[in-house]
Design a protein around this motif. Structure first.
Motif, short mmCIF file in Angstrom:
data_model
loop_
_atom_site.label_atom_id
_atom_site.label_comp_id
_atom_site.label_asym_id
_atom_site.label_seq_id
_atom_site.Cartn_x
_atom_site.Cartn_y
_atom_site.Cartn_z
N ALA A 109 0.85 -1.19 0.00
CA ALA A 109 0.00 0.00 0.00
C ALA A 109 0.89 1.24 0.00
N VAL A 110 0.51 2.21 -0.80
CA VAL A 110 1.27 3.45 -0.84
C VAL A 110 0.92 4.29 0.39
N VAL A 111 1.95 4.79 1.03
CA VAL A 111 1.77 5.73 2.13
C VAL A 111 1.87 7.14 1.55
N PRO A 112 0.80 7.88 1.55
CA PRO A 112 0.86 9.17 0.84
C PRO A 112 1.79 10.16 1.55
N PHE A 113 2.40 11.00 0.74
CA PHE A 113 3.17 12.10 1.31
C PHE A 113 2.18 13.12 1.87
N THR A 114 2.48 13.60 3.04
CA THR A 114 1.57 14.59 3.62
C THR A 114 1.83 15.99 3.07
N ASP A 115 2.97 16.17 2.40
CA ASP A 115 3.28 17.49 1.85
C ASP A 115 3.00 17.58 0.35
N VAL A 116 2.36 16.54 -0.20
CA VAL A 116 1.91 16.59 -1.60
C VAL A 116 0.47 16.10 -1.62
N PRO A 117 -0.46 16.95 -1.98
CA PRO A 117 -1.87 16.56 -1.93
C PRO A 117 -2.18 15.42 -2.91
N ASP A 118 -3.12 14.60 -2.56
CA ASP A 118 -3.53 13.51 -3.45
C ASP A 118 -3.99 14.04 -4.81
N SER A 119 -4.52 15.23 -4.80
CA SER A 119 -5.07 15.78 -6.05
C SER A 119 -3.99 16.19 -7.05
N PHE A 120 -2.78 16.23 -6.60
CA PHE A 120 -1.68 16.61 -7.49
C PHE A 120 -1.56 15.57 -8.61
N ASP A 121 -1.67 16.00 -9.83
CA ASP A 121 -1.69 15.03 -10.94
C ASP A 121 -0.54 15.24 -11.92
N GLY A 122 0.57 15.72 -11.44
CA GLY A 122 1.70 15.91 -12.36
C GLY A 122 1.75 17.33 -12.84
N LEU A 123 2.72 17.61 -13.64
CA LEU A 123 2.96 18.99 -14.07
C LEU A 123 2.54 19.14 -15.52
N ARG A 124 1.70 20.10 -15.74
CA ARG A 124 1.18 20.31 -17.08
C ARG A 124 1.39 21.75 -17.50
N ALA A 125 1.67 21.94 -18.78
CA ALA A 125 1.79 23.29 -19.31
C ALA A 125 0.39 23.87 -19.51
N GLY A 126 0.35 25.11 -19.96
CA GLY A 126 -0.93 25.78 -20.10
C GLY A 126 -1.97 24.98 -20.88
N GLY A 127 -1.55 24.35 -21.96
CA GLY A 127 -2.49 23.63 -22.82
C GLY A 127 -2.85 22.25 -22.31
N GLY A 128 -2.38 21.88 -21.13
CA GLY A 128 -2.69 20.57 -20.59
C GLY A 128 -1.64 19.52 -20.89
N LEU A 129 -0.66 19.87 -21.72
CA LEU A 129 0.42 18.93 -22.04
C LEU A 129 1.21 18.62 -20.77
N ARG A 130 1.36 17.34 -20.50
CA ARG A 130 2.18 16.97 -19.35
C ARG A 130 3.64 17.23 -19.71
N VAL A 131 4.31 18.02 -18.90
CA VAL A 131 5.69 18.39 -19.21
C VAL A 131 6.67 17.89 -18.16
N ALA A 132 6.19 17.18 -17.18
CA ALA A 132 7.09 16.59 -16.20
C ALA A 132 6.36 15.43 -15.55
N GLN A 133 7.10 14.46 -15.05
CA GLN A 133 6.45 13.28 -14.49
C GLN A 133 6.18 13.45 -13.00
N ASP A 134 5.23 12.69 -12.54
CA ASP A 134 4.93 12.63 -11.11
C ASP A 134 5.75 11.48 -10.52
N LEU A 135 6.75 11.83 -9.76
CA LEU A 135 7.65 10.79 -9.24
C LEU A 135 6.92 9.75 -8.39
N ARG A 136 5.79 10.14 -7.79
CA ARG A 136 5.08 9.17 -6.94
C ARG A 136 4.58 7.98 -7.74
N ASN A 137 4.37 8.21 -9.04
CA ASN A 137 3.85 7.13 -9.88
C ASN A 137 4.94 6.35 -10.60
N LEU A 138 6.16 6.60 -10.21
CA LEU A 138 7.29 5.92 -10.82
C LEU A 138 7.13 4.41 -10.68
#
Lengths: 443, 443
Positions: A98-127
């Motif tokens: 089971a993943v233990v969530p980071f308390t300093d990163v909200p669950d709603s954080f879904d990665g980094l996206r540019a203005g147009g919605g393009l994902r431009v960086a990965q979410d390390l938690r999902n590595l």
């Protein structure tokens, strides 16, 4: 300390003082438009919570066990390796914990996206895979993303060469084929963006050095200039000039890094965002050197000093000397040793800390993990054959008392370079390899 | 075309567009204060007359004879060489010939002096010795002229070395002694200042490479940074930082140029203006690399990108490619092939054109001279043994019709690089090696 809430993570403008101080990531509210933002990645919407600083619930320092050791005792350590031909965490193991969530990163954080919605960086938690999927691999375009027609594409080898060459894409592909799995990060990658601007991928292409040798460098050659299709207007000494993106390397640096002229990423042709049809891969160097949409390789007697070679991507850092501070500007080239905790899993009362570490290709000597104020404990490393690939690490912790815990890792390479706790005297965002703190809460 | 009169020669500010167009030197009236003038050499008071452009009195192309050939026919060609141990024009010959004044340089012109009266560049018309006298040798201080106490002076060898060293002046002098006679010019040297910012001197010191080897470069070394005692405040990304002057060279460039750690100039200790007590001499490179008041040699893995390495002393030049123009910024390093007519003498009906030529150490293949619209004729070269010294040239002209004549020379090195007539696409003053026209009037 910032309160939980919605912030926009932004890069400071070139002309501003850029700091990288203290333990807390610089999550800063957006304060209006910036004059010279980071290319492409202007701002990100990211709800964040500042990391824990208190240490009230530090864990015991004893009884730690690495995952491999624990698995070995269970007689199943080779199972995972049999499942995946490359080292890494086998997916089945993931599913059991089971993943233990980071308390300093909200669950709603879904990665980094540019203005147009393009994902431009990965979410390390999902590595979860050894190589970074193409769509998750970070994307930076200095002058946008130029669309290059493969049928008319040509790669020129020119300048101080005996035999100038012009190669089609097919001619490049027909040359001796090499594959390297290497990691690189944007030199602007930092805790501000959850360290998502890093990725490990399998690159397929042909080696640069034999190409240069075939063209025949003339004696005067000092540097090789790599030119790209993307271009924009720059103000230079009060006038505007159309400039193509370019980077350069000395012949010595080329011999040391053995770059590849690449046309495939993770087994598929390069995508538009990753430099279709041809890019350069310089193993062990920061992302800015991995020239995308490359169309000209020019051998030169001169040292290139264009914007992205000499004005941007320059690190300003101080050092204490004889009671004073010397301020030095240097070029962004080779990656600093760095690690990041990606996720924490729990199986019963056992916790496992998972993360990634990398360097400039200098083999990593160790990765250590600290929980709270505890001792630094060596993590188990899943080493790739190629030291320019990233290394995964895990540390098993049999039990943790209830409460909030701060976690951090540090990498040290075989040259003795260790990730610093603070880079107090660094005044630019480039090359930030400070320790990266995360927090979890144990019920 | 400017009228005869009093002008102030000034360097354009960094932020201005800098041009180098056409045949006429850019004698420009001063238009108020500049924000970032050339270090030290802010302005010069210089009454000038624009050079001749018309060609109404071009001379015959035939019957030219070089001085050496003429002297050889007279059986006295070795006399001069016997008088002076180094090649050059023996002073007695000078005295026998009458100087024909340039019509585009007023007699009242007395060389180039800074505000305080300090001579900061030589008057080429008075060139009469193979080495440039210390007081005539051009002087540029980027952060002024720091006075260094020889008794407390130390030269540090530091950074990526196995054995850091700190040398006193006496310890430097006790090392193996070498002498080189080399020429270098300020990369801002141009026809605007009568090409006076160039000089040839005998430098005494000890070689850099054995010093580096003794300190023991670590494997990571890519560059050597040369730090100096002069310092000033620079604005970097919106903040001010105290900065010492510094330049860097790659290890490859060091191997190619074989620099010297110098403590004597023309047989005497360095003067304050020339870097007392210790400076660097990099044979064949422009003046900015000849670091004065040098007190630290630092081996580094990083490429130095400070102001005088990466922002100033960057040449902006365009090139025509496929109908478009590519604009490229490169670092000022090695000297371009260049020549300048220094004086014209007359003996009876015979004229002799005298001048100097130099390069980055690539041997000069030829220097040619053109009178009016005539053919280019090869001048006689007085070659030094060391190709990083300058070369003197002479061309004998049996007769010239009365009227005004335009004279020009061009140097070509053995790599085939020839001085260009125009550098139309160069947008910075650095590295200007355009043809240098002079005019005389024959009664």
């Amino acid at each position: 300390m910032l309160r939980r809430g919605s912030y926009r993570v932004c890069f400071p403008a070139r002309s501003q003082r850029e700091t990288s101080r203290g333990r807390a990531p610089i999550w800063q509210p957006l304060r209006g438009p910036r004059t010279t933002p980071h290319p492409t990645l202007r701002t990100f919407s990211l709800p964040v919570r500042a990391p824990m600083k208190e240490r009230r619930s530090s864990t015991t320092n004893d009884g730690f066990m690495t995952r491999r050791k624990a698995l070995s005792q269970m007689g199943i350590v080779t199972v995972g390796l049999a499942v995946t031909p490359v080292p890494g965490w086998p997916a089945p193991w993931f599913s059991q914990d089971a993943v233990v969530p980071f308390t300093d990163v909200p669950d709603s954080f879904d990665g980094l996206r540019a203005g147009g919605g393009l994902r431009v960086a990965q979410d390390l938690r999902n590595l979860s895979s050894w190589t970074t999927p193409v769509e998750d691999f970070f994307k930076v375009g200095h002058y946008g993303y130029p669309e290059v027609d493969a049928s008319t594409y040509r790669l020129a080898l020119t300048g101080l060469v005996r035999r100038p060459m012009t190669l089609t894409l097919d001619q490049i592909k027909s040359r001796p084929r090499v594959q390297r799995t290497t990691v690189f990060e944007c030199s602007g990658n930092s805790s501000r963006i959850f360290h998502g601007m890093v990725g490990n991928a399998e690159w397929t292409g042909t080696e640069l050095i034999p190409l240069l040798e075939e063209a025949g460098p003339l004696e005067d050659t000092r540097e090789v200039h790599f030119w790209a299709a993307d271009s924009g207007t720059e103000e230079i000494r009060g006038n505007e000039y159309e400039q193509n993106f370019a980077r350069s390397m000395s012949m010595q640096a080329i011999r040391e890094t053995n770059p590849i002229v690449v046309y495939e990423m993770n087994g598929d042709p390069l995508t538009l965002e990753h430099g279709f049809p041809v890019r350069l891969i310089v193993p062990g160097w920061y992302g800015v050197s991995q020239v995308k949409w490359m169309n000209k390789i020019e051998l030169s007697a001169d040292r290139l000093m264009t914007r992205f070679m000499a004005k941007d991507y320059v690190t300003l850092m101080g050092r204490e000397v004889d009671g004073g501070t010397e301020w030095i500007e240097t070029s962004v080239t080779r990656q600093r040793p760095k690690s990041a905790i990606a996720r924490v899993t729990r199986s019963g009362s056992n916790f496992t800390i998972h993360g990634v570490a990398w360097s400039d290709g200098t083999p990593l000597d160790r990765v250590e993990v600290q929980v709270g104020d505890g001792a630094w404990r060596s993590a188990e490393l899943e080493r790739p054959d190629d030291p320019t690939s990233w290394t995964w690490f895990t540390l098993e912790i049999p039990a943790l008392p209830s409460g909030e815990h701060t976690l951090v890792s540090r990498a040290t390479d075989s040259a003795g370079r260790t990730q610093p706790e603070h880079l107090d005297l660094k005044r630019t965002r480039w090359e930030n390899n400070e320790l990266f703190y995360r927090s979890i809460e144990v019920a």
